[in-house]
Design a protein around this motif. Structure first.
Motif, mmCIF file in Angstrom:
data_model
loop_
_atom_site.group_PDB
_atom_site.id
_atom_site.type_symbol
_atom_site.label_atom_id
_atom_site.label_comp_id
_atom_site.label_asym_id
_atom_site.label_seq_id
_atom_site.Cartn_x
_atom_site.Cartn_y
_atom_site.Cartn_z
ATOM 1 N N THR A 140 14.906 -36.144 70.674
ATOM 2 C CA THR A 140 13.919 -36.201 71.758
ATOM 3 C C THR A 140 13.381 -37.618 71.945
ATOM 4 O OG1 THR A 140 12.198 -35.491 70.183
ATOM 5 C CG2 THR A 140 13.221 -33.782 71.552
ATOM 6 N N THR A 141 13.155 -38.335 70.864
ATOM 7 C CA THR A 141 12.606 -39.683 71.005
ATOM 8 C C THR A 141 13.644 -40.653 71.553
ATOM 9 O OG1 THR A 141 13.069 -40.147 68.656
ATOM 10 C CG2 THR A 141 10.851 -39.417 69.214
ATOM 11 N N THR A 142 14.912 -40.463 71.201
ATOM 12 C CA THR A 142 15.958 -41.336 71.722
ATOM 13 C C THR A 142 16.079 -41.178 73.239
ATOM 14 O OG1 THR A 142 17.214 -41.306 69.653
ATOM 15 C CG2 THR A 142 18.420 -41.908 71.644
ATOM 16 N N ALA A 143 16.064 -39.946 73.725
ATOM 17 C CA ALA A 143 16.118 -39.714 75.171
ATOM 18 C C ALA A 143 14.871 -40.284 75.852
ATOM 19 C CB ALA A 143 16.249 -38.223 75.458
ATOM 20 N N TYR A 144 13.720 -40.098 75.227
ATOM 21 C CA TYR A 144 12.465 -40.619 75.777
ATOM 22 C C TYR A 144 12.490 -42.138 75.857
ATOM 23 C CZ TYR A 144 7.547 -42.103 75.653
ATOM 24 O OH TYR A 144 6.354 -42.733 75.895
ATOM 25 N N LEU A 145 12.944 -42.790 74.788
ATOM 26 C CA LEU A 145 12.960 -44.253 74.765
ATOM 27 C C LEU A 145 13.988 -44.811 75.744
ATOM 28 C CD1 LEU A 145 12.549 -44.851 70.923
ATOM 29 C CD2 LEU A 145 10.855 -45.264 72.723
ATOM 30 N N PHE A 146 15.098 -44.107 75.931
ATOM 31 C CA PHE A 146 16.053 -44.531 76.965
ATOM 32 C C PHE A 146 15.361 -44.529 78.325
ATOM 33 C CE2 PHE A 146 18.600 -42.946 80.504
ATOM 34 C CZ PHE A 146 19.430 -44.044 80.708
ATOM 35 N N THR A 147 14.656 -43.442 78.632
ATOM 36 C CA THR A 147 13.998 -43.335 79.936
ATOM 37 C C THR A 147 12.941 -44.405 80.111
ATOM 38 O OG1 THR A 147 14.395 -40.952 79.960
ATOM 39 C CG2 THR A 147 12.702 -41.779 81.451
ATOM 40 N N LEU A 148 12.138 -44.610 79.089
ATOM 41 C CA LEU A 148 11.076 -45.613 79.165
ATOM 42 C C LEU A 148 11.664 -47.011 79.371
ATOM 43 C CD1 LEU A 148 7.980 -45.497 78.978
ATOM 44 C CD2 LEU A 148 8.191 -46.058 76.553
ATOM 45 N N GLY A 149 12.709 -47.330 78.618
ATOM 46 C CA GLY A 149 13.339 -48.634 78.763
ATOM 47 C C GLY A 149 14.023 -48.795 80.109
ATOM 48 N N PHE A 150 14.683 -47.741 80.563
ATOM 49 C CA PHE A 150 15.371 -47.804 81.857
ATOM 50 C C PHE A 150 14.369 -48.073 82.974
ATOM 51 C CE2 PHE A 150 17.178 -46.313 85.764
ATOM 52 C CZ PHE A 150 18.528 -46.605 85.679
ATOM 53 N N VAL A 151 13.266 -47.327 82.979
ATOM 54 C CA VAL A 151 12.289 -47.485 84.057
ATOM 55 C C VAL A 151 11.585 -48.837 83.964
ATOM 56 C CG1 VAL A 151 10.238 -46.521 85.162
ATOM 57 C CG2 VAL A 151 12.001 -44.996 84.264
ATOM 58 N N THR A 152 11.362 -49.332 82.764
ATOM 59 C CA THR A 152 10.771 -50.666 82.622
ATOM 60 C C THR A 152 11.632 -51.709 83.316
ATOM 61 O OG1 THR A 152 9.725 -50.101 80.505
ATOM 62 C CG2 THR A 152 10.041 -52.442 80.981
#
Length: 215
Positions: A140-152
């Motif tokens: 769950t955290t890996t998917a979350y961090l991908f999304t956060l980094g992508f949107v940044t």
């Protein structure tokens, strides 16, 4: 006007104003002083609610999360893959509503416990699918961090939907990179078509999780 005679404001009013002002001035331009001016009070009036800017950002991120979960609740019975896909699509949509939304979220601490509801449901879904708890947390955290980094990165080019920063013209970049043909051609995927890029990247993350943990 002295702080004692300033109009009373509540925390919700301050957060609402902060989120609205964020879209106008961005994270760098958002200050307690600017928010106080928008509210018609003196800056010390805000210190009743927030000791510093980070406490304000924590509350802003919490409110963004509340709105996100209200707008895109997860349906029961979803597979773990669909839970990750749906949750992170909803997160991206929520972050894109605000200038620098991903930066506000990054490193912020939720001030309530509302997020524990979805966390518990997601971890339960993954552990019932055969993940150990540490594996479920990592997934769950890996998917979350991908999304956060992508949107940044996305908001670094397009601060708000339909708004594009100067200096990210793909054709101009390709001309500058003429002696590096693959790098030049890659610009079309790096700096545009973000919807497609996000979906493909998230699918890669979910497929990688399944492959790594045999699920």
């Amino acid at each position: 006007m002295s702080p004692r005679n300033s109009p009373k404001i509540d925390k919700g009013q301050a957060v609402e104003t902060s989120l609205r002002l964020l879209n106008e001035v961005g994270l760098d331009g958002l200050s307690l002083r600017a928010i106080a001016k928008e509210l018609g009070v003196q800056a010390p009036a805000l210190y009743w609610h927030f000791k510093n800017k980070q406490e304000l950002l924590d509350e802003m991120a919490t409110e963004m999360y509340r709105r996100m979960t209200a707008d895109s609740p997860l349906s029961p019975g979803l597979s773990w893959q669909d839970r990750l896909l749906t949750a992170n699509r909803g997160l991206r949509t929520a972050l894109l509503r605000y200038r620098d939304g991903a930066k506000v979220f990054s490193g912020s601490r939720f001030t309530g416990t509302e997020h524990a509801v979805a966390m518990e449901d997601n971890l339960r879904a993954l552990t019932e699918a055969g993940f150990t708890l540490p594996q479920a947390v990592r997934a769950t955290t890996t998917a979350y961090l991908f999304t956060l980094g992508f949107v940044t990165e996305e908001q670094g080019v397009e601060p708000l939907p339909g708004e594009r920063r100067e200096g990210f013209d793909v054709a101009e970049r390709a001309a500058r990179f003429a002696e590096f043909p693959l790098a030049a051609e890659a610009g079309a995927d790096l700096f545009q078509n973000y919807d497609e890029g996000f979906e493909e990247g998230l699918a890669l993350v979910v497929a990688g999780i399944a492959n790594r943990y045999g699920r």
